[in-house]
Design a protein around this motif. Structure first.
Motif, PDB file in Angstrom:
ATOM      1  N   LEU A   1      -9.336  -1.402  -1.804  1.00 24.02           N
ATOM      2  CA  LEU A   1      -9.608  -2.608  -1.018  1.00 24.02           C
ATOM      3  C   LEU A   1     -10.819  -2.727  -0.744  1.00 24.02           C
ATOM      4  O   LEU A   1     -11.333  -1.767   0.030  1.00 24.02           O
ATOM      5  CB  LEU A   1      -8.441  -2.305   0.141  1.00 24.02           C
ATOM      6  CG  LEU A   1      -8.401  -3.654   0.947  1.00 24.02           C
ATOM      7  CD1 LEU A   1      -7.975  -4.997   0.315  1.00 24.02           C
ATOM      8  CD2 LEU A   1      -7.659  -3.056   2.228  1.00 24.02           C
TER       9      LEU A   1
ATOM     10  N   LEU B   1       0.200   3.658   7.384  1.00 23.96           N
ATOM     11  CA  LEU B   1       0.150   4.243   5.858  1.00 23.96           C
ATOM     12  C   LEU B   1       1.025   5.257   5.722  1.00 23.96           C
ATOM     13  O   LEU B   1       0.971   6.293   6.718  1.00 23.96           O
ATOM     14  CB  LEU B   1      -1.292   4.483   5.446  1.00 23.96           C
ATOM     15  CG  LEU B   1      -1.943   3.079   5.413  1.00 23.96           C
ATOM     16  CD1 LEU B   1      -3.585   3.482   4.687  1.00 23.96           C
ATOM     17  CD2 LEU B   1      -1.535   1.947   4.372  1.00 23.96           C
TER      18      LEU B   1
ATOM     19  N   ASN C   1       2.230   1.223  -6.806  1.00 23.76           N
ATOM     20  CA  ASN C   1       1.216   0.735  -6.869  1.00 23.76           C
ATOM     21  C   ASN C   1      -0.133   1.298  -6.556  1.00 23.76           C
ATOM     22  O   ASN C   1      -1.305   1.101  -6.650  1.00 23.76           O
ATOM     23  CB  ASN C   1       1.271  -0.425  -5.599  1.00 23.76           C
ATOM     24  CG  ASN C   1       2.283  -1.417  -5.494  1.00 23.76           C
ATOM     25  OD1 ASN C   1       2.513  -1.863  -6.779  1.00 23.76           O
ATOM     26  ND2 ASN C   1       2.926  -1.910  -4.668  1.00 23.76           N
ATOM     27  N   TYR C   2       0.057   2.878  -6.756  1.00 19.04           N
ATOM     28  CA  TYR C   2      -1.282   3.548  -6.620  1.00 19.04           C
ATOM     29  C   TYR C   2      -1.816   3.764  -7.993  1.00 19.04           C
ATOM     30  O   TYR C   2      -1.065   3.598  -9.122  1.00 19.04           O
ATOM     31  CB  TYR C   2      -0.564   5.155  -6.062  1.00 19.04           C
ATOM     32  CG  TYR C   2      -0.015   5.240  -5.055  1.00 19.04           C
ATOM     33  CD1 TYR C   2      -0.143   4.263  -3.887  1.00 19.04           C
ATOM     34  CD2 TYR C   2       0.540   6.538  -4.745  1.00 19.04           C
ATOM     35  CE1 TYR C   2       0.563   4.507  -2.615  1.00 19.04           C
ATOM     36  CE2 TYR C   2       0.936   6.925  -3.270  1.00 19.04           C
ATOM     37  CZ  TYR C   2       1.007   5.879  -2.521  1.00 19.04           C
ATOM     38  OH  TYR C   2       1.685   5.960  -1.325  1.00 19.04           O
TER      39      TYR C   2
ATOM     40  N   PHE D   1       0.791  -1.161   0.169  1.00 20.46           N
ATOM     41  CA  PHE D   1      -0.071   0.038  -0.085  1.00 20.46           C
ATOM     42  C   PHE D   1       0.741   1.076   0.122  1.00 20.46           C
ATOM     43  O   PHE D   1       0.206   2.259  -0.293  1.00 20.46           O
ATOM     44  CB  PHE D   1      -0.928   0.007   1.025  1.00 20.46           C
ATOM     45  CG  PHE D   1      -1.935  -1.157   1.130  1.00 20.46           C
ATOM     46  CD1 PHE D   1      -2.367  -1.609   0.095  1.00 20.46           C
ATOM     47  CD2 PHE D   1      -2.364  -1.655   2.391  1.00 20.46           C
ATOM     48  CE1 PHE D   1      -3.355  -2.575  -0.040  1.00 20.46           C
ATOM     49  CE2 PHE D   1      -3.330  -2.772   2.279  1.00 20.46           C
ATOM     50  CZ  PHE D   1      -3.711  -3.080   1.253  1.00 20.46           C
ATOM     51  N   ASN D   2       2.067   1.303   0.444  1.00 18.62           N
ATOM     52  CA  ASN D   2       2.750   2.472   0.758  1.00 18.62           C
ATOM     53  C   ASN D   2       3.668   2.514  -0.565  1.00 18.62           C
ATOM     54  O   ASN D   2       4.495   3.636  -0.481  1.00 18.62           O
ATOM     55  CB  ASN D   2       3.673   2.405   1.984  1.00 18.62           C
ATOM     56  CG  ASN D   2       2.585   2.644   3.276  1.00 18.62           C
ATOM     57  OD1 ASN D   2       1.838   3.422   3.084  1.00 18.62           O
ATOM     58  ND2 ASN D   2       3.304   2.087   4.303  1.00 18.62           N
TER      59      ASN D   2
ATOM     60  N   PRO E   1      -5.494   7.839   2.963  1.00 16.31           N
ATOM     61  CA  PRO E   1      -6.737   7.423   1.736  1.00 16.31           C
ATOM     62  C   PRO E   1      -7.924   7.921   1.495  1.00 16.31           C
ATOM     63  O   PRO E   1      -8.627   8.349   2.784  1.00 16.31           O
ATOM     64  CB  PRO E   1      -6.721   5.858   1.916  1.00 16.31           C
ATOM     65  CG  PRO E   1      -6.600   5.838   3.383  1.00 16.31           C
ATOM     66  CD  PRO E   1      -5.650   6.770   4.013  1.00 16.31           C
TER      67      PRO E   1
ATOM     68  N   TRP F   1      -4.854   2.104  -5.807  1.00 19.31           N
ATOM     69  CA  TRP F   1      -5.171   0.945  -5.319  1.00 19.31           C
ATOM     70  C   TRP F   1      -6.441   0.859  -4.521  1.00 19.31           C
ATOM     71  O   TRP F   1      -7.102   2.045  -4.072  1.00 19.31           O
ATOM     72  CB  TRP F   1      -4.277  -0.154  -4.438  1.00 19.31           C
ATOM     73  CG  TRP F   1      -3.658   0.659  -3.174  1.00 19.31           C
ATOM     74  CD1 TRP F   1      -2.596   1.525  -3.100  1.00 19.31           C
ATOM     75  CD2 TRP F   1      -4.297   0.863  -1.990  1.00 19.31           C
ATOM     76  NE1 TRP F   1      -2.600   2.093  -1.885  1.00 19.31           N
ATOM     77  CE2 TRP F   1      -3.562   1.553  -1.182  1.00 19.31           C
ATOM     78  CE3 TRP F   1      -5.301   0.274  -1.470  1.00 19.31           C
ATOM     79  CZ2 TRP F   1      -3.908   1.898   0.128  1.00 19.31           C
ATOM     80  CZ3 TRP F   1      -5.822   0.673  -0.075  1.00 19.31           C
ATOM     81  CH2 TRP F   1      -4.960   1.275   0.628  1.00 19.31           C
TER      82      TRP F   1
END
Length: 113
Positions: free
Chosen positions: A31, A47, A26-27, A21-22, A51, A29
């Protein structure tokens, strides 16, 4: 430490998730896990950012009936309704001071754009 089990060992899956997540590559994302309604504030300090929250409302009877129809764990409808109430209340409480967009489950399923 939040990522330690009772024996002091790192909770590996949690550590891997936080690292994912950090990681900026990967941004963005998303969940979807109803349990986050209960545990979200516990994960937030881990984090590197705050978010945005997409809160999706689903009719309580739809949720309760869906839980009742599960093959592996059939919930009584009354229990499903209670769980819907608790999870939705906690979701609103836990995200009250964050950027939160609310929409219905129906809208997302019929118009996902």
């Amino acid at each position: 430490d939040i990522l330690m089990n009772k024996d002091g060992q790192l909770f590996n899956e949690g550590r891997k998730a936080v690292a994912f997540f950090n990681e900026k590559r990967n941004y963005p994302w998303m969940l979807k896990d109803p349990r986050l309604c209960i545990t979200f504030r516990m994960w937030l300090p881990l984090l590197n950012f705050i978010p945005a929250i997409l809160f999706t409302y689903r009719h309580p009877l739809d949720v309760a009936l869906s839980m009742h129809k599960r093959e592996f764990e059939k919930f009584r409808v009354e229990r499903g309704l209670r769980m819907w109430y608790v999870y939705n209340r906690r979701a609103v409480e836990q995200s009250h001071d964050l950027c939160r967009v609310a929409t219905s489950h129906h809208a997302i399923m019929t118009q996902p754009q």
